[in-house]
Design a protein around this motif. Structure first.
Motif, PDB file in Angstrom:
ATOM      1  N   ALA A 156       0.866  -1.181   0.000  1.00 36.21           N
ATOM      2  CA  ALA A 156       0.000   0.000   0.000  1.00 36.21           C
ATOM      3  C   ALA A 156       0.900   1.226   0.000  1.00 36.21           C
ATOM      4  O   ALA A 156       1.549   1.544   0.992  1.00 36.21           O
ATOM      5  CB  ALA A 156      -0.926  -0.001   1.212  1.00 36.21           C
ATOM      6  N   ILE A 157       0.964   1.919  -1.143  1.00 36.89           N
ATOM      7  CA  ILE A 157       1.861   3.069  -1.317  1.00 36.89           C
ATOM      8  C   ILE A 157       1.028   4.349  -1.260  1.00 36.89           C
ATOM      9  O   ILE A 157       0.100   4.530  -2.053  1.00 36.89           O
ATOM     10  CB  ILE A 157       2.587   2.972  -2.672  1.00 36.89           C
ATOM     11  N   PRO A 158       1.374   5.282  -0.327  1.00 38.53           N
ATOM     12  CA  PRO A 158       0.628   6.541  -0.269  1.00 38.53           C
ATOM     13  C   PRO A 158       0.878   7.385  -1.527  1.00 38.53           C
ATOM     14  O   PRO A 158       1.981   7.413  -2.058  1.00 38.53           O
ATOM     15  CB  PRO A 158       1.171   7.237   0.979  1.00 38.53           C
ATOM     16  N   VAL A 159      -0.175   8.042  -2.005  1.00 35.46           N
ATOM     17  CA  VAL A 159      -0.098   8.904  -3.184  1.00 35.46           C
ATOM     18  C   VAL A 159      -0.383  10.332  -2.721  1.00 35.46           C
ATOM     19  O   VAL A 159      -1.409  10.598  -2.093  1.00 35.46           O
ATOM     20  CB  VAL A 159      -1.116   8.474  -4.258  1.00 35.46           C
ATOM     21  N   TYR A 160       0.556  11.255  -3.039  1.00 35.92           N
ATOM     22  CA  TYR A 160       0.431  12.644  -2.611  1.00 35.92           C
ATOM     23  C   TYR A 160       0.276  13.559  -3.818  1.00 35.92           C
ATOM     24  O   TYR A 160       0.728  13.252  -4.914  1.00 35.92           O
ATOM     25  CB  TYR A 160       1.667  13.084  -1.826  1.00 35.92           C
ATOM     26  N   ASN A 161      -0.332  14.710  -3.578  1.00 29.84           N
ATOM     27  CA  ASN A 161      -0.448  15.766  -4.571  1.00 29.84           C
ATOM     28  C   ASN A 161       0.170  17.015  -3.948  1.00 29.84           C
ATOM     29  O   ASN A 161      -0.234  17.419  -2.852  1.00 29.84           O
ATOM     30  CB  ASN A 161      -1.918  15.993  -4.920  1.00 29.84           C
ATOM     31  N   ASP A 162       1.158  17.607  -4.605  1.00 32.83           N
ATOM     32  CA  ASP A 162       1.770  18.841  -4.108  1.00 32.83           C
ATOM     33  C   ASP A 162       0.979  20.027  -4.635  1.00 32.83           C
ATOM     34  O   ASP A 162       0.756  20.153  -5.840  1.00 32.83           O
ATOM     35  CB  ASP A 162       3.233  18.950  -4.564  1.00 32.83           C
ATOM     36  N   ILE A 163       0.552  20.908  -3.721  1.00 30.81           N
ATOM     37  CA  ILE A 163      -0.216  22.091  -4.111  1.00 30.81           C
ATOM     38  C   ILE A 163       0.494  23.347  -3.608  1.00 30.81           C
ATOM     39  O   ILE A 163       1.138  23.333  -2.563  1.00 30.81           O
ATOM     40  CB  ILE A 163      -1.671  22.038  -3.585  1.00 30.81           C
ATOM     41  N   GLN A 164       0.380  24.426  -4.371  1.00 30.11           N
ATOM     42  CA  GLN A 164       0.965  25.711  -4.003  1.00 30.11           C
ATOM     43  C   GLN A 164      -0.116  26.541  -3.308  1.00 30.11           C
ATOM     44  O   GLN A 164      -1.205  26.718  -3.841  1.00 30.11           O
ATOM     45  CB  GLN A 164       1.447  26.464  -5.249  1.00 30.11           C
ATOM     46  N   VAL A 165       0.231  27.059  -2.120  1.00 24.09           N
ATOM     47  CA  VAL A 165      -0.713  27.855  -1.336  1.00 24.09           C
ATOM     48  C   VAL A 165      -0.089  29.225  -1.101  1.00 24.09           C
ATOM     49  O   VAL A 165       1.071  29.334  -0.703  1.00 24.09           O
ATOM     50  CB  VAL A 165      -1.014  27.170   0.016  1.00 24.09           C
ATOM     51  N   LEU A 166      -0.865  30.280  -1.349  1.00 23.17           N
ATOM     52  CA  LEU A 166      -0.399  31.648  -1.114  1.00 23.17           C
ATOM     53  C   LEU A 166      -0.654  32.003   0.344  1.00 23.17           C
ATOM     54  O   LEU A 166      -1.792  31.967   0.808  1.00 23.17           O
ATOM     55  CB  LEU A 166      -1.138  32.626  -2.026  1.00 23.17           C
ATOM     56  N   GLU A 167       0.425  32.329   1.064  1.00 21.00           N
ATOM     57  CA  GLU A 167       0.301  32.702   2.471  1.00 21.00           C
ATOM     58  C   GLU A 167       0.910  34.087   2.683  1.00 21.00           C
ATOM     59  O   GLU A 167       2.122  34.246   2.561  1.00 21.00           O
ATOM     60  CB  GLU A 167       1.038  31.697   3.360  1.00 21.00           C
ATOM     61  N   PRO A 168       0.097  35.086   2.992  1.00 16.58           N
ATOM     62  CA  PRO A 168       0.672  36.389   3.338  1.00 16.58           C
ATOM     63  C   PRO A 168       1.353  36.292   4.702  1.00 16.58           C
ATOM     64  O   PRO A 168       0.862  35.621   5.602  1.00 16.58           O
ATOM     65  CB  PRO A 168      -0.535  37.325   3.388  1.00 16.58           C
ATOM     66  N   ARG A 169       2.527  36.918   4.803  1.00 15.08           N
ATOM     67  CA  ARG A 169       3.230  36.879   6.077  1.00 15.08           C
ATOM     68  C   ARG A 169       3.824  38.251   6.337  1.00 15.08           C
ATOM     69  O   ARG A 169       4.127  39.002   5.412  1.00 15.08           O
ATOM     70  CB  ARG A 169       4.237  35.745   6.017  1.00 15.08           C
ATOM     71  N   THR A 170       3.993  38.591   7.606  1.00 14.68           N
ATOM     72  CA  THR A 170       4.540  39.886   8.003  1.00 14.68           C
ATOM     73  C   THR A 170       6.045  39.762   8.160  1.00 14.68           C
ATOM     74  O   THR A 170       6.532  38.884   8.863  1.00 14.68           O
ATOM     75  CB  THR A 170       3.898  40.354   9.327  1.00 14.68           C
ATOM     76  N   GLN A 171       6.764  40.675   7.486  1.00 13.74           N
ATOM     77  CA  GLN A 171       8.228  40.701   7.551  1.00 13.74           C
ATOM     78  C   GLN A 171       8.622  42.006   8.252  1.00 13.74           C
ATOM     79  O   GLN A 171       8.221  43.088   7.848  1.00 13.74           O
ATOM     80  CB  GLN A 171       8.785  40.657   6.137  1.00 13.74           C
ATOM     81  N   CYS A 172       9.424  41.907   9.323  1.00 12.87           N
ATOM     82  CA  CYS A 172       9.800  43.092  10.124  1.00 12.87           C
ATOM     83  C   CYS A 172      11.316  43.219  10.186  1.00 12.87           C
ATOM     84  O   CYS A 172      12.039  42.237  10.075  1.00 12.87           O
ATOM     85  CB  CYS A 172       9.232  42.981  11.543  1.00 12.87           C
ATOM     86  N   TRP A 173      11.801  44.442  10.405  1.00 13.77           N
ATOM     87  CA  TRP A 173      13.218  44.731  10.549  1.00 13.77           C
ATOM     88  C   TRP A 173      13.378  45.981  11.410  1.00 13.77           C
ATOM     89  O   TRP A 173      12.435  46.736  11.612  1.00 13.77           O
ATOM     90  CB  TRP A 173      13.888  44.922   9.177  1.00 13.77           C
ATOM     91  N   GLU A 174      14.585  46.170  11.920  1.00 14.83           N
ATOM     92  CA  GLU A 174      14.913  47.337  12.738  1.00 14.83           C
ATOM     93  C   GLU A 174      15.542  48.396  11.833  1.00 14.83           C
ATOM     94  O   GLU A 174      16.386  48.082  10.997  1.00 14.83           O
ATOM     95  CB  GLU A 174      15.909  46.967  13.849  1.00 14.83           C
ATOM     96  N   GLU A 175      15.137  49.658  12.021  1.00 16.98           N
ATOM     97  CA  GLU A 175      15.656  50.749  11.196  1.00 16.98           C
ATOM     98  C   GLU A 175      15.899  51.973  12.064  1.00 16.98           C
ATOM     99  O   GLU A 175      15.083  52.297  12.925  1.00 16.98           O
ATOM    100  CB  GLU A 175      14.627  51.067  10.102  1.00 16.98           C
ATOM    101  N   GLN A 176      17.035  52.650  11.812  1.00 23.76           N
ATOM    102  CA  GLN A 176      17.350  53.854  12.591  1.00 23.76           C
ATOM    103  C   GLN A 176      16.743  55.055  11.870  1.00 23.76           C
ATOM    104  O   GLN A 176      16.981  55.268  10.686  1.00 23.76           O
ATOM    105  CB  GLN A 176      18.854  54.019  12.742  1.00 23.76           C
ATOM    106  N   VAL A 177      15.958  55.845  12.604  1.00 27.28           N
ATOM    107  CA  VAL A 177      15.239  56.976  12.044  1.00 27.28           C
ATOM    108  C   VAL A 177      15.707  58.251  12.745  1.00 27.28           C
ATOM    109  O   VAL A 177      15.841  58.287  13.971  1.00 27.28           O
ATOM    110  CB  VAL A 177      13.709  56.802  12.234  1.00 27.28           C
ATOM    111  N   ALA A 178      15.979  59.314  11.946  1.00 25.37           N
ATOM    112  CA  ALA A 178      16.414  60.602  12.498  1.00 25.37           C
ATOM    113  C   ALA A 178      15.215  61.534  12.577  1.00 25.37           C
ATOM    114  O   ALA A 178      14.501  61.726  11.596  1.00 25.37           O
ATOM    115  CB  ALA A 178      17.494  61.205  11.623  1.00 25.37           C
TER     116      ALA A 178
END
Length: 178
Positions: A45-67
């Motif tokens: 019994a061999i498992p059969v998979y389907n690969d699917i592409q899912v769009l996931e919005p994610r928050t990207q943060c960084w540190e910045e020096q502001v004058a």
């Protein structure tokens, strides 16, 4: 009486033909469209998979020096104004318009002096900046199982939606070979 004997003979022959058909088809009777069921041994019994592409919005943060600009000092404005007035007063050889040049020089010098003193008084702060970015992620989805099984010395292959275990139920059909 002869008619009764013929009738009785026909009934007996019909009953024997019906009985023999039942016996030759097996103990449970004729299979027909419904078939009979049995179990076969699962060999793989061999498992059969389907690969699917899912769009996931994610928050990207960084540190910045502001004058942040500081407040200009009165001393910077005053010194810039005096220097500008002196330059404006000395500009040109004619006496005519000297007051206008002096005033213009003072105004420009005061503005420059204020800007310089503001930059020198600036304060720097580290702040967190964030943005939302779209990211595609690959996910594996289980479709089912490719199942190999053996029944009566022959090997078969089918796909099921769940794992069958050690054995799989099979339908057995019997049809006349003409």
């Amino acid at each position: 009486m002869l008619l009764n004997k013929k009738f009785l003979f026909a009934v007996v022959v019909g009953a024997l033909v019906g009985f023999s058909a039942t016996v030759s088809a097996g103990g449970s009777g004729y299979y027909g469209d419904r078939g009979e069921y049995d179990f076969a041994r699962v060999t793989d019994a061999i498992p059969v998979y389907n690969d699917i592409q899912v769009l996931e919005p994610r928050t990207q943060c960084w540190e910045e020096q502001v004058a942040y600009p500081g407040r200009g000092s009165a001393a910077g404005t005053l010194i810039g104004g005096l220097i500008g007035a002196a330059v404006g007063n000395k500009a040109g050889h004619h006496r005519r318009g000297r007051n206008a040049r002096t005033l213009a020089g003072a105004a420009i010098g005061a503005t420059i002096g204020h800007g310089i003193s503001s930059r020198n008084n600036a304060r720097y702060v580290t702040e967190q900046r964030c943005q939302t970015v779209d990211e595609y992620v690959t996910r594996r989805e289980l479709v089912g199982y490719d199942v190999r099984y053996r029944y009566n010395g022959r090997e078969y292959l089918t796909r099921t939606d769940r794992h069958p275990g050690d054995r799989i139920r099979v339908r057995v059909d019997v049809a006349p070979a003409w």
